[in-house]
Write an enzyme that holds these catalytic residues in place. Structure first.
Site, PDB file in Angstrom:
ATOM      1  N   CYS A  95       0.916  -1.088   0.069  1.00  0.00           N
ATOM      2  CA  CYS A  95      -0.107  -0.031  -0.010  1.00  0.00           C
ATOM      3  C   CYS A  95       0.745   1.212  -0.200  1.00  0.00           C
ATOM      4  CB  CYS A  95      -0.942   0.017   1.347  1.00  0.00           C
ATOM      5  SG  CYS A  95      -1.847   1.381   1.246  1.00  0.00           S
ATOM      6  N   HIS A 137      -9.016  -4.324  -1.548  1.00  0.00           N
ATOM      7  CA  HIS A 137      -7.870  -3.402  -0.805  1.00  0.00           C
ATOM      8  C   HIS A 137      -8.493  -1.809  -0.648  1.00  0.00           C
ATOM      9  CE1 HIS A 137      -3.754  -2.290   0.284  1.00  0.00           C
ATOM     10  NE2 HIS A 137      -4.169  -1.201  -0.279  1.00  0.00           N
ATOM     11  N   GLU A 138      -8.914  -1.429  -1.889  1.00  0.00           N
ATOM     12  CA  GLU A 138      -9.377  -0.103  -2.046  1.00  0.00           C
ATOM     13  C   GLU A 138     -10.581   0.106  -1.199  1.00  0.00           C
ATOM     14  OE1 GLU A 138      -6.848   1.899  -2.784  1.00  0.00           O
ATOM     15  OE2 GLU A 138      -5.471   0.233  -3.851  1.00  0.00           O
ATOM     16  N   HIS A 141      -9.980   0.809   2.237  1.00  0.00           N
ATOM     17  CA  HIS A 141      -9.698   2.166   2.624  1.00  0.00           C
ATOM     18  C   HIS A 141     -10.921   3.240   2.876  1.00  0.00           C
ATOM     19  CE1 HIS A 141      -5.407   2.560   2.324  1.00  0.00           C
ATOM     20  NE2 HIS A 141      -5.198   1.670   1.052  1.00  0.00           N
TER      21      HIS A 141
HETATM   22  C1  Y12 Z   1      -2.349  -6.192  -3.777  1.00  0.00           C
HETATM   23  C2  Y12 Z   1      -3.469  -5.174  -3.327  1.00  0.00           C
HETATM   24  C3  Y12 Z   1      -3.650  -3.927  -3.463  1.00  0.00           C
HETATM   25  C4  Y12 Z   1      -2.927  -3.137  -4.378  1.00  0.00           C
HETATM   26  C5  Y12 Z   1      -3.293  -1.952  -4.874  1.00  0.00           C
HETATM   27  C6  Y12 Z   1      -2.740  -0.926  -3.867  1.00  0.00           C
HETATM   28  N1  Y12 Z   1      -1.278  -1.077  -3.569  1.00  0.00           N
HETATM   29  C7  Y12 Z   1      -0.376  -0.219  -4.220  1.00  0.00           C
HETATM   30  O1  Y12 Z   1      -0.571   0.198  -5.514  1.00  0.00           O
HETATM   31  C8  Y12 Z   1       1.167  -0.240  -3.762  1.00  0.00           C
HETATM   32  C9  Y12 Z   1       2.210   0.310  -4.399  1.00  0.00           C
HETATM   33  C10 Y12 Z   1       3.314   0.396  -3.840  1.00  0.00           C
HETATM   34  C11 Y12 Z   1       4.402   1.100  -4.741  1.00  0.00           C
HETATM   35  C12 Y12 Z   1       5.797   1.005  -4.164  1.00  0.00           C
HETATM   36  O2  Y12 Z   1       6.753   1.916  -4.883  1.00  0.00           O
HETATM   37  C13 Y12 Z   1       7.503   1.301  -5.690  1.00  0.00           C
HETATM   38  O3  Y12 Z   1       7.315  -0.086  -5.766  1.00  0.00           O
HETATM   39  C14 Y12 Z   1       8.591   1.900  -6.205  1.00  0.00           C
HETATM   40  C15 Y12 Z   1       5.952   0.525  -2.772  1.00  0.00           C
HETATM   41  O4  Y12 Z   1       7.210   0.953  -2.460  1.00  0.00           O
HETATM   42  C16 Y12 Z   1       7.505   1.322  -1.237  1.00  0.00           C
HETATM   43  O5  Y12 Z   1       6.856   1.472  -0.300  1.00  0.00           O
HETATM   44  C17 Y12 Z   1       9.116   1.297  -1.033  1.00  0.00           C
HETATM   45  C18 Y12 Z   1       4.835   0.068  -2.030  1.00  0.00           C
HETATM   46  C19 Y12 Z   1       3.603  -0.238  -2.310  1.00  0.00           C
HETATM   47  C20 Y12 Z   1      -1.668  -4.012  -4.670  1.00  0.00           C
HETATM   48  C21 Y12 Z   1      -1.484  -5.281  -4.743  1.00  0.00           C
HETATM   49 CO    CO Z   2      -3.766   1.090   0.110  1.00  0.00          CO
END
Ligand code: Y12
Ligand code: CO
Length: 171
Positions: A95, A137-138, A141
């Site tokens: 997240c 997941h969203e 939130h």
């Molecule tokens: C499973 C369930 C829900 C989701 C959608 C929401 N989560 C995300 O979009 C998470 C993104 C994310 C991106 C990050 O940054 C990079 O990878 C560069 C990240 O990195 C750090 O925190 C260091 C963490 C999360 C997706 C899957």
């Molecule tokens: Co989230």
């Protein structure tokens, strides 16, 4: 415009978001900002409350088989309601509001989603695989819940310790 993403343990993340009633230019501009913010942070999903706006809005852009996120695959979801959730799957979630931490969480495998698009038109989506997981997941939130709230007592304790340590090291 890229907006700041609020992160745990900010208490605003616990707020229940309210229904959208006006599908106007202000909402459209905010949706555009959400997309820009999510893509610039390498996210695949984002809820409005993560940008400190407590409205029932979320966006998703699931990568294709090559791992590319295409704007045509962007889904803007407003006032969602889950119907007919079925099956169970485990998936390692992350997240943007809990940076650097990933954990296995149990979710429904498939679901039907009723929601409104940016024009207030009713839409229906059948979701499975990563789309279904990201939708759940969203939507959590929007209820003021984070994926870490679903961890067992021991995993949560471990998370709090690791996260606190990471925050200290960042300072
Ligand atoms: C499973 C369930 C829900 C989701 C959608 C929401 N989560 C995300 O979009 C998470 C993104 C994310 C991106 C990050 O940054 C990079 O990878 C560069 C990240 O990195 C750090 O925190 C260091 C963490 C999360 C997706 C899957
Ligand atoms: Co989230």
């Amino acid at each position: 415009m890229i907006l700041p993403i609020i992160t745990y343990p900010n208490k605003q993340l616990k707020v229940r978001s309210s229904e959208v009633t006006h599908f106007d230019e202000l909402l459209h501009r905010f949706l555009d900002d959400m997309y820009e913010t999510m893509i610039s942070s390498n996210g695949i999903g984002l809820a409005a409350i993560q940008l400190a706006n407590p409205i029932r809005v979320l966006i998703l852009c699931i990568p294709d088989e090559e791992g590319n996120q295409n704007k045509e695959d962007l889904i803007e979801i407003i006032n969602p309601i889950i119907h007919n959730p079925q099956g169970k799957v485990m998936y390692q979630e992350g997240c943007l509001s809990v940076p650097g931490f990933y954990e296995d969480v149990e979710r429904f495998e498939t679901l039907i989603l009723h929601y409104k698009n940016r024009y207030g038109e009713p839409c229906i989506l059948e979701a499975n695989e990563l789309l279904s997981i990201a939708v759940q997941h969203e939507i959590d939130h929007l209820e003021g819940k984070l994926f870490i709230d679903k961890l067992t007592y021991h995993r949560r304790k471990k998370f709090e310790k690791e996260y606190k340590k990471a925050l200290k090291e960042k300072k």
